[in-house]
Design a protein around this motif. Structure first.
Motif, PDB file in Angstrom:
ATOM      1  N   LEU A  16      11.739   5.763   1.951  1.00 31.59           N
ATOM      2  CA  LEU A  16      10.394   5.903   2.520  1.00 31.59           C
ATOM      3  C   LEU A  16       9.990   4.605   3.226  1.00 31.59           C
ATOM      4  O   LEU A  16       9.076   3.895   2.783  1.00 31.59           O
ATOM      5  N   TRP A  19       6.341   3.418   3.864  1.00 29.52           N
ATOM      6  CA  TRP A  19       5.457   3.235   2.714  1.00 29.52           C
ATOM      7  C   TRP A  19       5.616   1.840   2.136  1.00 29.52           C
ATOM      8  O   TRP A  19       6.698   1.273   2.122  1.00 29.52           O
ATOM      9  N   THR A  28       0.588   4.290   2.951  1.00 29.39           N
ATOM     10  CA  THR A  28       1.086   4.417   4.310  1.00 29.39           C
ATOM     11  C   THR A  28      -0.070   4.729   5.243  1.00 29.39           C
ATOM     12  O   THR A  28      -1.174   5.072   4.815  1.00 29.39           O
ATOM     13  N   LEU A  86       7.604  12.006  -0.180  1.00 29.79           N
ATOM     14  CA  LEU A  86       8.700  12.631   0.578  1.00 29.79           C
ATOM     15  C   LEU A  86       8.231  13.903   1.266  1.00 29.79           C
ATOM     16  O   LEU A  86       8.581  14.162   2.428  1.00 29.79           O
ATOM     17  N   GLU A  89       6.058  12.874   4.234  1.00 33.03           N
ATOM     18  CA  GLU A  89       6.912  12.416   5.341  1.00 33.03           C
ATOM     19  C   GLU A  89       7.461  13.602   6.126  1.00 33.03           C
ATOM     20  O   GLU A  89       7.472  13.589   7.353  1.00 33.03           O
TER      21      GLU A  89
END
Length: 98
Positions: A16, A19, A28, A86, A89
């Protein structure tokens, strides 16, 4: 769910890169083309949060979305936060492709 160690968090954040870890939370910021695109992403994220029963601290200003994740019950980062990050994202990547 148990709190992750700082070493575990850093390892998970390799997946990530957008982040950061600070103050017992991961954070983020995303910038979208306009408010509509930002709100669309937030709506999609909200449904996933409900499905996971895990909710971010977040805010938006026009086209910028700020997200902070922590598991309050555990007093820090858990796998729930990593899993949600996740998922987020993936949603943001899909929004950018559209």
């Amino acid at each position: 769910m148990s709190k992750l160690s700082e070493k575990e968090i850093v390892k998970h954040l390799e997946k990530l890169p957008e982040w950061d870890y600070e103050d017992d939370a991961i954070h983020t910021e995303y910038e979208f083309n306009n408010f509509k695109d930002c709100f669309s992403a937030m709506s999609r994220i909200a449904f996933e949060c409900e499905a996971l029963n895990h909710h971010p601290d977040w805010s938006n200003s026009y086209n910028v979305l700020n997200i902070s994740l922590t598991t309050h019950d555990a007093g820090g980062i858990t796998l729930k936060d990593i899993k949600l990050a996740l998922v987020i994202e993936g949603i943001v990547e899909e929004e950018e492709e559209e």
